[in-house]
Design an enzyme around this catalytic site. Structure first.
Site, PDB file in Angstrom:
ATOM      1  N   HIS A 473       0.835  -1.204   0.000  1.00  0.00           N
ATOM      2  CA  HIS A 473       0.000   0.000   0.000  1.00  0.00           C
ATOM      3  C   HIS A 473       0.872   1.258   0.000  1.00  0.00           C
ATOM      4  CE1 HIS A 473      -3.567   2.451   1.239  1.00  0.00           C
ATOM      5  NE2 HIS A 473      -2.593   3.217   1.706  1.00  0.00           N
ATOM      6  N   GLU A 474       1.785   1.338   0.950  1.00  0.00           N
ATOM      7  CA  GLU A 474       2.622   2.534   1.052  1.00  0.00           C
ATOM      8  C   GLU A 474       3.501   2.683  -0.177  1.00  0.00           C
ATOM      9  OE1 GLU A 474       1.974   4.819   3.058  1.00  0.00           O
ATOM     10  OE2 GLU A 474       0.589   3.603   4.232  1.00  0.00           O
ATOM     11  N   HIS A 477       1.801   4.642  -2.802  1.00  0.00           N
ATOM     12  CA  HIS A 477       1.972   6.095  -2.642  1.00  0.00           C
ATOM     13  C   HIS A 477       3.347   6.522  -3.166  1.00  0.00           C
ATOM     14  CE1 HIS A 477      -1.684   6.766  -0.396  1.00  0.00           C
ATOM     15  NE2 HIS A 477      -1.342   5.938   0.578  1.00  0.00           N
TER      16      HIS A 477
HETATM   17 ZN   LIG Z   1      -2.654   5.268   2.105  1.00  0.00          ZN
END
Ligand SMILES: [Zn+2]
Length: 601
Positions: A473-474, A477
């Site tokens: 997830h990170e 980003h």
């Molecule tokens: Zn997030």
């Protein structure tokens, strides 16, 4: 200032901040000098005798404030990821000054007149799409900051902003202190029965770090629920950890009740001053959702389904509790919030016939990183990675990778700061240390900061599947930041609406569950053997398990957040009424289910 490392752009690759040369004594002088320079640059724009043009006003604004940005990005990252009491002090001193500095620019009437005049003639300026977007963003920024208010109202607004900035700092510092102080000390390893050897090792390590040799410390993470609750057999200890978690900053030396009460009142007053019925309306106007009604529509549509699913799981868990009591001839008890994760594990074993302990050896951090996250990024985006050991770090646990694009050209630096520390904010997040911009010929430097329990020296870091998912997830980003390809820094990377910014991360996260990717990284850390097909199948099948809990806990937190910010100033509760306000808000939204507390409150 001459030997202050923030006084000039870094000469390191990708303008990586020279962490080995930065000391605490550099921050305040660099902030002061940075603000002074920025003020002069902006005054020159505002008072220029020439009529405003896109170049002499908007682009020159984009070029301004570089010295301040250098110190701000480093300080805000390190203050979140690697803070200490001295940085806390700097934060407390500088935050209201930075807010006042920003207000001085955004509430400067002469400067806004120039921006506004360009905005009104924007159709005639024949700007390229990115330049037009930049002009529109500047205009929105000034207007939302209060540029159209009377001078008297601007003065009130400055007061609100300054006090809110200080309250926010205080709130953060209280949470960090309360989390640290709330850690639960355990005297004997017997009480930790059920935890993995790695978790027990991490608890011993945490105790040693606090000068409590021979004992064990269960540290608290951000959220209400705490990971060890899933495995700890000692019910009384589970209750103790849960209560330590939920009562953080509620009373005691790091009490946040008064801070919260004051903050919501000021936010409401500020929104009203700016012409909005409440803070939620003000915030959401500039997001994809646009209105509180749109947020409400989607949250309240999901809530009953999530809650119904949680109640079904709870009934099955209660049956396990009752069955155990009957077999052991002990008194049965009603499932409590500190029992949920533990009996969810039991139910998972019953339904899918495996537990986290069987899975953990297949999710070693380095494998997951190289053969999972980086592998997927290579397949999806064409990235390749090379670890750099020649660059300065701000903490020995940090790792730096150079990222190359599909055609082999250097793309970005990626910093991974994966392990939990007492001086690190909870949760996981991505940050930009250097924002990509063709105007400055800068490539991005992005970081991922996580809170994976640090293993004992020489032991592997074995992740839960949740932590694996967080890593993906990170990194989503990070990919968003690394693929930034713009001229103007204001539009760089993750500078998009907050409710859009989770799209790239959700997209990337999905690949952790993709069977091809999962099979590629799920290898036993000792033998290198792939995870048996049968276990892999179960892990994937279990992905929908316990989603009633997961959905309800985050919806409850989101609905609380909405309720806090839909009130007007007159409705703001006192410090003593903060808890009652939240209980009533959950009840009002039909999501007051004691077994599933809000993920944040
Ligand atoms: Zn997030």
């Amino acid at each position: 200032m001459m030997d202050n490392p923030f006084s000039h752009p870094s000469t390191l690759p990708y303008q990586l901040p020279p962490f080995d040369k930065i000391t605490h004594s550099h921050y305040l002088p660099a902030f002061e000098a940075g603000m002074r320079a920025h003020r002069q640059e902006v005054a020159a724009i505002a008072q220029a005798p020439q009529p405003p043009t896109f170049e002499n006003t908007i682009v020159t604004l984009e070029r301004s404030g570089q010295a301040l940005e250098r110190v701000s990005t480093v300080f805000s990252h390190l203050n979140a990821a690697n803070t200490d009491p001295e940085m806390d002090k700097i934060d407390t001193e500088i935050t209201p000054k930075l807010t006042a500095h920003e207000d001085a620019i955004l509430l400067d009437a002469a400067l806004f007149a120039r921006v506004d005049s360009l905005y009104r003639q924007r159709a005639a300026l024949k700007l390229d799409p990115e330049s037009l977007q930049l002009l529109e963003r500047y205009h929105v920024m000034f207007v939302r900051a209060g540029a159209k208010l009377s001078e008297a109202d601007k003065a009130r607004l400055r007061g609100f902003n300054e006090e809110l900035a200080s309250l926010m700092t205080q709130f953060r510092q209280n949470v960090l202190k309360a989390s640290k102080d709330g850690a639960v000390v355990v005297d004997s390893a017997e009480d930790l029965e059920g935890l993995s050897p790695e978790q027990i090792g991490a608890a011993a390590q945490a105790a040693a770090a606090r000068d409590l040799p021979g004992r064990y410390v269960i540290t608290l993470q951000n959220t209400t629920n705490q990971p060890p609750l899933a495995r700890l057999k000692n019910r009384a200890l589970r209750e103790k950890i849960y209560k330590a978690s939920i009562q953080r900053a509620d009373g005691g030396p790091a009490d946040n009740n008064a801070v919260i009460a004051r903050m919501v009142r000021l936010r409401a007053e500020r929104a009203q001053l700016l012409g909005y019925p409440n803070h939620a309306s003000y915030q959401l106007e500039d997001e994809s959702a646009a209105t509180p009604a749109a947020v409400r529509e989607i949250l309240t549509r999901l809530a009953p389904a999530g809650l119904a699913s949680a109640r079904r799981d709870a009934a099955e868990m209660q049956a396990i509790v009752d069955g155990e009591a009957a077999r052991n001839r002990t008194a049965p008890f009603k499932l409590q919030p500190w029992d949920w994760a533990f009996y969810a594990e039991a139910l998972r074993k019953e339904r899918y016939d495996f537990d986290e302990a069987q899975v953990a050896p297949y999710f070693e951090l380095d494998h997951v990183l190289h053969d999972g996250v980086f592998y997927a990024a290579r397949e999806l985006y064409g990235f390749t990675f090379q670890e750099r050991k020649d660059l300065p770090l701000y903490h020995p646990d940090v790792r730096i990778f150079e990222v190359f694009d599909r055609d082999g050209t250097p793309l970005a630096l990626f910093l991974g700061d994966f392990f939990a520390r007492d001086n690190k904010r909870g949760g996981a997040w991505m940050d930009n240390l250097v924002r990509q911009s063709r105007l400055f010929e800068r490539k991005p430097v992005v970081t991922n900061t996580l809170n994976i329990p640090k293993p004992q020296p020489g032991r592997p870091a074995l992740l839960t599947f949740d932590e694996v998912t967080t890593l993906f997830h990170e990194f989503g980003h990070a990919v968003h930041g690394m693929l930034s390809d713009v001229r103007y820094p204001l539009l760089s990377g993750t500078a998009v609406p907050r409710d859009f910014v989770e799209f790239p991360s959700q997209y990337n996260e999905m690949w952790a569950r993709e069977p091809i990717v999962l099979a590629h990284f799920a290898r036993h850390y000792e033998t290198g053997a792939p995870m048996p097909q049968e276990l892999l199948g179960k892990v994937l099948a279990a992905q929908k398990f316990n989603q009633g809990y997961a959905t309800t806990e985050y919806l409850a937190a989101a609905l609380l957040d909405q309720e806090w910010h839909l009130i007007d100033a007159a409705q703001a509760p006192s410090a003593a009424e903060v808890t009652r306000f939240e209980i009533a808000a959950l009840r009002k939204n039909g999501i007051d289910y004691a077994e599933v507390p809000p993920r944040y409150h």
